[in-house]
Write a protein that holds these residues in place. Structure first.
Motif, PDB file in Angstrom:
ATOM      1  N   GLY A 174       0.775  -1.086  -0.072  1.00  0.00           N
ATOM      2  CA  GLY A 174      -0.079  -0.002  -0.041  1.00  0.00           C
ATOM      3  C   GLY A 174       1.028   1.289  -0.129  1.00  0.00           C
ATOM      4  N   VAL A 175       2.045   1.101  -0.513  1.00  0.00           N
ATOM      5  CA  VAL A 175       2.850   2.558  -0.413  1.00  0.00           C
ATOM      6  C   VAL A 175       2.803   2.965  -1.629  1.00  0.00           C
ATOM      7  CG1 VAL A 175       4.318   1.527   1.470  1.00  0.00           C
ATOM      8  CG2 VAL A 175       4.924   1.017  -0.880  1.00  0.00           C
ATOM      9  N   LEU A 176       2.193   2.459  -2.582  1.00  0.00           N
ATOM     10  CA  LEU A 176       2.323   2.823  -4.287  1.00  0.00           C
ATOM     11  C   LEU A 176       0.984   2.741  -4.902  1.00  0.00           C
ATOM     12  CD1 LEU A 176       4.139   3.652  -6.712  1.00  0.00           C
ATOM     13  CD2 LEU A 176       4.198   1.315  -7.387  1.00  0.00           C
ATOM     14  N   THR A 177       0.609   3.650  -5.632  1.00  0.00           N
ATOM     15  CA  THR A 177      -0.672   3.436  -6.565  1.00  0.00           C
ATOM     16  C   THR A 177       0.053   3.527  -7.896  1.00  0.00           C
ATOM     17  OG1 THR A 177      -0.831   5.734  -6.983  1.00  0.00           O
ATOM     18  CG2 THR A 177      -2.296   4.858  -5.112  1.00  0.00           C
ATOM     19  N   PRO A 178      -0.746   2.731  -8.862  1.00  0.00           N
ATOM     20  CA  PRO A 178      -0.179   2.471 -10.328  1.00  0.00           C
ATOM     21  C   PRO A 178       0.172   3.588 -10.961  1.00  0.00           C
ATOM     22  CG  PRO A 178      -1.948   0.731  -9.730  1.00  0.00           C
ATOM     23  CD  PRO A 178      -1.816   1.609  -8.526  1.00  0.00           C
ATOM     24  N   GLU A 179      -0.531   4.801 -10.507  1.00  0.00           N
ATOM     25  CA  GLU A 179      -0.609   5.815 -11.770  1.00  0.00           C
ATOM     26  C   GLU A 179       0.379   6.895 -11.032  1.00  0.00           C
ATOM     27  OE1 GLU A 179      -1.701   5.877 -14.552  1.00  0.00           O
ATOM     28  OE2 GLU A 179      -2.872   3.863 -14.151  1.00  0.00           O
ATOM     29  N   GLU A 180       0.769   6.588  -9.634  1.00  0.00           N
ATOM     30  CA  GLU A 180       1.572   7.524  -9.179  1.00  0.00           C
ATOM     31  C   GLU A 180       3.008   7.579  -9.827  1.00  0.00           C
ATOM     32  OE1 GLU A 180       3.858   8.304  -5.077  1.00  0.00           O
ATOM     33  OE2 GLU A 180       2.500   6.695  -5.260  1.00  0.00           O
ATOM     34  N   THR A 181       3.557   8.802 -10.136  1.00  0.00           N
ATOM     35  CA  THR A 181       4.564   9.332 -10.838  1.00  0.00           C
ATOM     36  C   THR A 181       5.907   9.378  -9.919  1.00  0.00           C
ATOM     37  OG1 THR A 181       4.246  11.347 -11.071  1.00  0.00           O
ATOM     38  CG2 THR A 181       3.480   9.951 -12.862  1.00  0.00           C
ATOM     39  N   ILE A 182       7.173   9.040 -10.199  1.00  0.00           N
ATOM     40  CA  ILE A 182       8.018   9.344  -9.568  1.00  0.00           C
ATOM     41  C   ILE A 182       9.248   9.993 -10.413  1.00  0.00           C
ATOM     42  CG2 ILE A 182      10.229   8.261  -8.069  1.00  0.00           C
ATOM     43  CD1 ILE A 182       8.234   6.200  -7.077  1.00  0.00           C
ATOM     44  N   TYR A 183       9.915  11.177  -9.940  1.00  0.00           N
ATOM     45  CA  TYR A 183      10.754  11.744 -10.878  1.00  0.00           C
ATOM     46  C   TYR A 183      12.299  11.039 -11.027  1.00  0.00           C
ATOM     47  CZ  TYR A 183      13.375  15.225 -13.474  1.00  0.00           C
ATOM     48  OH  TYR A 183      14.206  16.178 -14.548  1.00  0.00           O
ATOM     49  N   SER A 214       7.842   2.818 -15.996  1.00  0.00           N
ATOM     50  CA  SER A 214       9.031   2.151 -15.155  1.00  0.00           C
ATOM     51  C   SER A 214       9.262   0.872 -15.739  1.00  0.00           C
ATOM     52  CB  SER A 214       8.842   2.462 -13.712  1.00  0.00           C
ATOM     53  OG  SER A 214       7.937   1.291 -13.382  1.00  0.00           O
ATOM     54  N   LEU A 215       8.436   0.025 -15.887  1.00  0.00           N
ATOM     55  CA  LEU A 215       8.814  -1.257 -16.472  1.00  0.00           C
ATOM     56  C   LEU A 215       9.037  -1.221 -17.928  1.00  0.00           C
ATOM     57  CD1 LEU A 215       6.178  -3.648 -14.235  1.00  0.00           C
ATOM     58  CD2 LEU A 215       8.549  -3.536 -14.311  1.00  0.00           C
ATOM     59  N   LYS A 216       8.313  -0.699 -18.717  1.00  0.00           N
ATOM     60  CA  LYS A 216       8.373  -0.622 -20.169  1.00  0.00           C
ATOM     61  C   LYS A 216       9.739  -0.060 -20.513  1.00  0.00           C
ATOM     62  CE  LYS A 216       6.325   2.473 -22.433  1.00  0.00           C
ATOM     63  NZ  LYS A 216       5.170   3.444 -23.152  1.00  0.00           N
ATOM     64  N   GLN A 217      10.412   0.934 -19.581  1.00  0.00           N
ATOM     65  CA  GLN A 217      11.470   1.715 -20.146  1.00  0.00           C
ATOM     66  C   GLN A 217      12.765   1.030 -18.869  1.00  0.00           C
ATOM     67  OE1 GLN A 217      11.597   5.789 -21.249  1.00  0.00           O
ATOM     68  NE2 GLN A 217       9.356   5.884 -20.993  1.00  0.00           N
ATOM     69  N   SER A 218      12.390   0.515 -18.061  1.00  0.00           N
ATOM     70  CA  SER A 218      13.135  -0.273 -16.890  1.00  0.00           C
ATOM     71  C   SER A 218      14.148   1.023 -16.149  1.00  0.00           C
ATOM     72  CB  SER A 218      14.348  -1.221 -17.642  1.00  0.00           C
ATOM     73  OG  SER A 218      14.678  -1.891 -16.775  1.00  0.00           O
ATOM     74  N   CYS A 219      13.232   1.939 -15.889  1.00  0.00           N
ATOM     75  CA  CYS A 219      13.723   2.763 -14.920  1.00  0.00           C
ATOM     76  C   CYS A 219      14.142   2.597 -13.545  1.00  0.00           C
ATOM     77  CB  CYS A 219      12.955   4.007 -14.836  1.00  0.00           C
ATOM     78  SG  CYS A 219      13.293   5.271 -13.818  1.00  0.00           S
ATOM     79  N   ASP A 220      15.690   2.522 -13.316  1.00  0.00           N
ATOM     80  CA  ASP A 220      16.068   2.174 -11.872  1.00  0.00           C
ATOM     81  C   ASP A 220      15.727   2.843 -11.019  1.00  0.00           C
ATOM     82  OD1 ASP A 220      17.326   0.117 -13.437  1.00  0.00           O
ATOM     83  OD2 ASP A 220      18.946   1.271 -13.628  1.00  0.00           O
ATOM     84  N   CYS A 221      16.020   4.476 -11.258  1.00  0.00           N
ATOM     85  CA  CYS A 221      15.498   5.285 -10.096  1.00  0.00           C
ATOM     86  C   CYS A 221      14.020   5.260  -9.528  1.00  0.00           C
ATOM     87  CB  CYS A 221      15.667   6.821 -10.404  1.00  0.00           C
ATOM     88  SG  CYS A 221      17.237   7.139 -10.634  1.00  0.00           S
ATOM     89  N   TYR A 222      13.121   4.741 -10.271  1.00  0.00           N
ATOM     90  CA  TYR A 222      11.773   4.383  -9.711  1.00  0.00           C
ATOM     91  C   TYR A 222      11.800   3.375  -8.645  1.00  0.00           C
ATOM     92  CZ  TYR A 222       6.893   3.157 -10.161  1.00  0.00           C
ATOM     93  OH  TYR A 222       5.533   2.971  -9.819  1.00  0.00           O
ATOM     94  N   TYR A 223      12.550   2.332  -8.882  1.00  0.00           N
ATOM     95  CA  TYR A 223      12.703   1.416  -8.192  1.00  0.00           C
ATOM     96  C   TYR A 223      13.251   1.471  -6.739  1.00  0.00           C
ATOM     97  CZ  TYR A 223       9.947  -0.982 -11.495  1.00  0.00           C
ATOM     98  OH  TYR A 223       8.651  -1.143 -12.244  1.00  0.00           O
ATOM     99  N   TYR A 224      14.276   2.379  -7.029  1.00  0.00           N
ATOM    100  CA  TYR A 224      15.035   2.670  -5.680  1.00  0.00           C
ATOM    101  C   TYR A 224      14.182   3.145  -4.722  1.00  0.00           C
ATOM    102  CZ  TYR A 224      19.455   2.565  -8.614  1.00  0.00           C
ATOM    103  OH  TYR A 224      20.429   2.079  -9.438  1.00  0.00           O
ATOM    104  N   GLU A 225      13.346   4.381  -5.250  1.00  0.00           N
ATOM    105  CA  GLU A 225      12.475   4.994  -4.259  1.00  0.00           C
ATOM    106  C   GLU A 225      11.278   3.760  -3.815  1.00  0.00           C
ATOM    107  OE1 GLU A 225      10.161   7.613  -2.074  1.00  0.00           O
ATOM    108  OE2 GLU A 225      11.986   7.948  -3.104  1.00  0.00           O
ATOM    109  N   LEU A 226      10.847   2.925  -4.480  1.00  0.00           N
ATOM    110  CA  LEU A 226       9.908   1.796  -4.165  1.00  0.00           C
ATOM    111  C   LEU A 226      10.558   0.941  -3.237  1.00  0.00           C
ATOM    112  CD1 LEU A 226       8.107   0.466  -7.264  1.00  0.00           C
ATOM    113  CD2 LEU A 226       7.490   2.181  -5.805  1.00  0.00           C
TER     114      LEU A 226
END
Length: 646
Positions: free
Chosen positions: A341-350, A378-390
């Motif tokens: 519950g710490v993320l919603t699918p539409e929430e964006t991270i810079y 984030s999955l489509k483009q495999s963004c690392d920083c998004y997952y650091y935050e997660l």
């Protein structure tokens, strides 16, 4: 007082009569003995000659026929073939060196073979048959048989030896057998008398080893009468042993051969899993080797070549190898965050190209950053920083728990050698195993499948299967034993929000089918076979700040062993998943360029149950694919996959 003459005469007559009676009795007895001796020496001469020559009864074990191994379609993977051999029984031989000397005049035996035989004979019980030499010709067997009276204790025998008709294509799965060694006897608690027979073959690796008790069978016995020279006079009775059970694997040999051929030239592994029941349709590892070399007795040169090869042909990388899963792990982090519950699918991270945590920069693979991204992007483009935050939001305990739920960090129970458990690390693990406390940087690394996280291709295939179906699918390698089907691995519905799973699947679909997806170049273009997947690239070296400042060295400019691992996972067809595929190319560079094309080709081969039409491929690669198909077709049809060492 003198006796009267009359009494003396009567006494003499009595003595004379007794003497005559006794003499007659003695003559009669001697006559009977003479007749008995005549009967023994003439009428029953053969019978008593055998007894005189110290005939005795020997009981010898009869090794059972080893169970056969087949693929799912009945294609033989391990069979038994006749093998002529010469054996010796020490208690029947007398002077073993003298007898072996006579044998060498009939059969060409190198000095080292004779020396090994003498050593083995002296180590074994005197009644145990010891193989002097096997795989001899019929002509040699005939020579030994004709000269049997001059070769006490020597027996010309015919037995069964293991053969692997598919050769290198199934070496890592089926494994191979070899003679029982002292090491084998020291590490297994098995009182089977068969194991005392010198050169009796048991499973050493793979299915042959893990299902040894099932495949071995039980011994029979043979009671024979032999004379003092060790010559078999007659067989008194025979009780046949019980053959080992036949085993049918879930492998599809046609697909297995294709996978091995497609991996040729790489140090790589691939797993194909049926999503209906968890059946493993292909388990490939490259390079491979010919298991028949070990059955016959591998040469020193061949063994050194296999053992010293940096590509490790003896290792079943598909189940034994564990690697940082890289970005293929991002679906785990995303699901853990959604479930927590710490993320919603539409929430964006810079993403600005790096994330700074406790004074340390953790970089994204795109140095310029991806900007604002949501789960899908984030999955489509495999963004690392998004997952650091997660990772920072979710915590390592939740991530590790989700990883295990999806089949990572667990040892899956299939009958292959050294199946790895991988690692889904958490605080307790680091404290107990490494004696250190978990750090926040460890969580950041783990969130993108780096750091301590490790997974095998088999585990990644299981993870992908569970993502695709929402069921706790487990891998199954044995379909049936003696015709009795083994439990299915279909699994039950998992306690994971189906809505979240659909989001993950759609993002994986766009990895492969959107022009900005990291694996767009390896897509399938026919609608009924489109796949969803995820690339992964895992570092095996540390990139220093100095290197980043001057520009990160490309994989192509690095020595092979310092290049990144390339990974790929996928399921297909997207609308009705049938197969999950996982691929690892050791030090292959990027997942999109090295692993994804292999995964795409294997997936199409599985979906079409053979060679797919060129129309299933993007138009710009069809020429190259046609040449590749022709090359693999010729090799598979000829049964000559060259993806071997030694």
């Amino acid at each position: 007082m003198r006796r009267p003459p009359k009494d003396t005469l009567e006494s003499n007559r009595i003595v004379t009569r007794r003497a005559l009676v006794m003499g007659a009795a003695q003559l009669g007895l001697m006559g009977a003995l003479g007749l008995r001796m005549q009967s023994m020496q003439i009428e029953h001469a053969d019978e008593f000659r055998l007894l005189a020559e110290e005939n005795r009864i020997n009981v010898r074990l009869l090794p059972p026929d080893r169970g056969l191994i087949f693929d799912i379609n009945g294609v033989p993977l391990a069979v038994n073939e006749q093998n002529y051999r010469i054996v010796m029984v020490r208690e029947d031989a007398g002077d073993i060196e003298e007898v072996l000397g006579r044998l060498t005049k009939l059969v060409d035996l190198p000095d080292e073979v004779v020396a090994r035989a003498i050593e083995e004979i002296n180590r074994r019980s005197p009644f145990v048959p010891v193989t002097i030499v096997d795989r001899v010709s019929w002509e040699d067997i005939a020579k030994v048989t004709v000269n049997a009276p001059a070769l006490p204790g020597i027996i010309a025998d015919v037995g069964l030896s293991r053969h692997y008709p598919q050769g290198a294509d199934t070496a890592h799965v089926v494994g191979y057998v070899g003679p029982v060694s002292d090491y084998d006897l020291s590490r297994i608690d098995d009182q089977d008398p068969l194991l005392q027979i010198p050169k009796f073959q048991i499973g050493k690796t793979g299915v042959e080893n893990k299902l040894e008790q099932t495949l071995r069978g039980s011994a029979g016995t043979r009671r024979i009468e032999v004379n003092a020279l060790g010559r078999v006079m007659r067989e008194l009775d025979r009780i046949e042993g019980q053959s080992g059970a036949d085993v049918q694997l879930t492998l599809d040999m046609k697909l297995q051969s294709y996978v091995e051929a497609r991996l040729e030239g790489e140090s790589a592994a691939a797993v194909v899993m049926d999503l209906e029941n968890g059946d493993l349709r292909a388990i490939g590892s490259a390079p491979t080797f010919d298991p028949n070399l070990f059955v016959r007795g591998i040469s020193v040169a061949d063994w050194r070549g296999l053992n010293e090869d940096i590509y490790r042909p003896l290792s079943a990388k598909s189940v034994q190898g564990t690697y940082p899963p890289g970005s293929t792990f991002k679906m785990i982090t995303a699901l853990a965050a959604l479930e927590a519950g710490v993320l919603t699918p539409e929430e964006t991270i810079y993403c600005r190209g790096f994330t700074e945590v406790s004074g340390t920069r953790f970089h994204c693979w795109r140095s310029s950053g991806h900007g604002n991204v949501n789960l899908h992007e984030s999955l489509k483009q495999s963004c690392d920083c998004y997952y650091y935050e997660l990772g920072l939001r979710t915590g390592i305990e939740n991530i590790a728990a989700m990883a295990r739920k999806m089949g990572l960090g667990l040892r899956h129970d299939i009958p292959m050698s050294a199946v790895a458990s991988g690692l889904a690390p958490d605080r307790v693990w680091k404290r107990e195993v490494r004696g250190e406390e978990w750090r926040i940087g460890d969580t950041v690394n783990a969130s993108i499948g780096q750091g301590y996280v490790l997974a095998s291709p088999l585990q990644l295939a299981v993870m992908t299967a569970r993502l695709a179906t929402g069921r706790s699918i487990t891998p199954r390698l044995v379909h049936s034993i003696n015709g009795i089907e083994q439990p299915s691995g279909a699994g039950e519905s998992m306690d994971v929000n189906e809505n979240f799973l659909r989001r993950i699947r759609q993002s994986m679909f766009d990895v492969n089918n959107h022009s900005r997806g990291t694996a767009y170049g390896s897509r399938i273009v026919v609608d009924e076979a489109r796949m969803a997947g995820k690339t992964g690239t895992s570092q095996v070296r540390r990139i220093t700040p100095e290197e980043r400042a001057r520009g990160v060295t490309s994989n192509s400019d690095l020595p092979w062993e310092r290049r990144d691992h390339a990974l790929w996972v996928n399921f297909a067809p997207f609308d009705n998943p049938r197969y999950a595929v996982a691929v690892i190319v050791e030090h292959g560079g990027g997942g999109s360029t090295a692993a994804a094309p292999i995964g795409r080709d294997i997936t199409l081969q599985a979906l079409y149950d053979g060679e797919p039409p060129l129309s299933a491929y993007p138009s710009n690669v069809r020429g190259r694919i046609a040449e590749q198909q022709e090359r693999i077709r010729n090799r598979v049809v000829a049964g000559q996959t060259t993806n071997t060492r030694a």
